[in-house]
Design an enzyme around this catalytic site. Structure first.
Site, PDB file in Angstrom:
ATOM      1  N   ARG A  61     -98.648 -12.458  49.097  1.00 19.54           N
ATOM      2  CA  ARG A  61     -99.888 -11.826  49.093  1.00 19.54           C
ATOM      3  C   ARG A  61    -101.125 -12.529  49.168  1.00 19.54           C
ATOM      4  NH1 ARG A  61     -97.176  -7.675  44.565  1.00 19.54           N
ATOM      5  NH2 ARG A  61     -95.667  -6.425  46.348  1.00 19.54           N
TER       6      ARG A  61
ATOM      7  N   ARG B 175     -98.589 -15.269  38.657  1.00 16.50           N
ATOM      8  CA  ARG B 175     -99.001 -14.390  39.916  1.00 16.50           C
ATOM      9  C   ARG B 175     -99.519 -15.356  41.174  1.00 16.50           C
ATOM     10  NH1 ARG B 175    -101.621 -10.323  40.070  1.00 16.50           N
ATOM     11  NH2 ARG B 175    -101.811  -9.816  37.765  1.00 16.50           N
TER      12      ARG B 175
ATOM     13  N   GLU C 213     -95.736  -7.078  33.335  1.00 15.42           N
ATOM     14  CA  GLU C 213     -94.747  -6.375  34.829  1.00 15.42           C
ATOM     15  C   GLU C 213     -94.063  -6.764  34.996  1.00 15.42           C
ATOM     16  OE1 GLU C 213     -95.210  -4.723  38.809  1.00 15.42           O
ATOM     17  OE2 GLU C 213     -97.254  -5.218  37.439  1.00 15.42           O
TER      18      GLU C 213
ATOM     19  N   SER D 236     -91.467  -2.714  39.013  1.00 19.68           N
ATOM     20  CA  SER D 236     -91.815  -1.098  39.668  1.00 19.68           C
ATOM     21  C   SER D 236     -91.484  -0.184  40.063  1.00 19.68           C
ATOM     22  CB  SER D 236     -92.788  -1.564  39.998  1.00 19.68           C
ATOM     23  OG  SER D 236     -94.410  -1.675  39.686  1.00 19.68           O
TER      24      SER D 236
ATOM     25  N   ARG E 152     -90.956 -14.449  38.328  1.00 19.00           N
ATOM     26  CA  ARG E 152     -91.237 -13.530  37.083  1.00 19.00           C
ATOM     27  C   ARG E 152     -90.259 -13.689  35.656  1.00 19.00           C
ATOM     28  NH1 ARG E 152     -96.366  -9.005  36.788  1.00 19.00           N
ATOM     29  NH2 ARG E 152     -98.149 -10.639  38.577  1.00 19.00           N
TER      30      ARG E 152
END
Length: 423
Positions: free
Chosen positions: A258, A273, A345, A348, A387
């Site tokens: 990403r 990130r 987070e 999801s 993560r």
């Protein structure tokens, strides 16, 4: 993608759904284009019918030895009009499709109204936040001694890239395999999907055309996947499935890429990130009747991994302003990080209804019926490996810099019970 017939039948409900997303009404514009397109189709059919009729009349006139000049001129004129009408109909249709493709999915009725993450609803908290008998450190403070090599990663590739080595690499690998094995036990088929995909695949899952800036594109026109959701969901694109094979459940551990174009300045330190990261993804393909239960099941699968690892977490239901483009409802799982003293987070889990299926033309045939229906698609992280690595490091950190190994991971690390910093 939205069904224009549903918008026709209830434009007010469509606009109300957009309003919950914070968007202006669009049904009037869409329906005007739809009406124009259908009028052009009707006109094309009428012109073709008249051309056929006039052509037959020419033959009859010649048989009677009448002069067919006027009829022949009319047929010639109709022949010239047909491609013009067809071109206009295609242009209007493309405009309508492009507008529909840029509109996000409508939220389910139980999704809380809100603007951003501050308006998300707490569903449940599992476990108490870890309290350490010493001042907790963030992973980037002690992680380098365990193999999180931020400097070399940046030297090789630039910011938001990390070289993972030694103890951290072993833990990272163990976590990914543990997640895959756990999901296989829940009926998810392990897959190794392509990491490079075509435009059509990203359109199908909703990343294109709107979010191209968040992606990496190769010189031959393919795209690096931002998540294995893209590859796994598109397994059923342009297919008509038998109802008897549903639900289908797929899982994959892949690298993801990403650009983080919308995250400038966020989480620039550490391993949270990254431009390149690994994630275990779950995808389910179901009937509409199954999708509600499947969403809960999928979320519980992700929660089970966190529970097995002994990591405190909470489940949040995302509000209308914080949901992704394709989601009709999303649960976020947020893990406790003692170093940051906050929840972050880590997964999801979203249900998309038939939104992605329409973009992919993915359907199934109900038993005993001739017609077909669109499948429902769901996707979820099970989990983001990097993560989870951060969460294990911070929750299991020891004062002298080592990290205790969670019990369930010891078989994946040859019985090792502690990760020691390099000398």
């Amino acid at each position: 993608m939205h069904d224009i017939r549903a918008i026709r039948e209830n434009p007010a409900a469509f606009d109300a759904g957009l309003a919950r997303r914070g968007l202006e009404p669009q049904s009037a514009t869409l329906l005007a284009l739809d009406e124009k397109r259908r009028a052009l189709i009707t006109e094309a059919q009428a012109v073709q019918a008249r051309r056929n009729e006039a052509s037959k009349a020419i033959g009859a006139a010649k048989a009677r030895r009448d002069d067919p000049t006027d009829l022949m001129a009319e047929v010639a004129e109709l022949k010239e009009r047909m491609p013009l009408i067809d071109a206009e109909e295609k242009a209007v249709g493309a405009e309508l499709t492009n507008l529909l493709a840029a509109i996000p999915n409508l939220p389910y009725a139980d999704v809380p109204q809100g603007k951003d993450e501050d308006d998300n609803a707490l569903v449940a908290t599992v476990g108490e936040p870890t309290v350490l008998p010493f001042e907790a450190k963030e992973h980037d403070a002690f992680g380098p001694a365990l193999g999180l090599d931020f400097e070399t990663g940046a030297l090789l590739s630039g910011s938001r890239f990390t070289l993972v080595r030694g103890a951290a690499a072993k833990l990272h690998r163990a976590l990914g395999q543990f997640m895959l094995d756990t999901l296989e036990g829940h009926g998810y088929e392990q897959t190794i999907p392509p990491l490079l995909v075509r435009d059509e695949a990203l359109f199908g899952t909703g990343q294109l055309p709107k979010f191209a800036e968040d992606l990496f594109k190769t010189t031959d026109g393919r795209w690096l996947i931002p998540t294995a959701e893209v590859s796994l969901t598109n397994i059923v694109r342009e297919q008509i499935l038998s109802e008897t094979v549903l639900p289908l459940r797929f899982a994959a551990l892949t690298a993801c890429f990403r650009s983080e174009a919308g995250a400038a300045g966020r989480d620039t330190r550490g391993f949270i990130r990254q431009h390149q990261f690994e994630k275990v993804e779950m995808v389910s393909i179901t009937t509409p009747e199954q999708s509600e239960a499947e969403h809960e099941r999928m979320t519980q699968c992700a929660e089970g991994i966190l529970t097995a690892l002994g990591l405190p977490f909470r489940r949040m239901k995302l509000c209308t302003g914080d949901m992704g483009f394709t989601a009709a409802r999303t649960y976020d799982l947020e893990v406790w990080l003692p170093g940051q003293a906050r929840y972050r987070e880590i997964s999801s889990c979203s249900t998309c209804g038939d939104f992605q299926a329409r973009r992919m033309n993915a359907r199934y045939r109900p038993e005993g019926e001739k017609g077909t229906r669109f499948v429902h698609t769901l996707n979820g992280s099970g989990l983001a490996v990097g993560r989870t690595l951060v969460a294990v490091l911070e929750n299991y950190q020891q004062e002298e810099g080592s990290v205790a190994v969670p019990e369930v991971l010891k078989p994946y690390l040859n019985g090792l019970d502690r990760l020691e910093p390099a000398n």
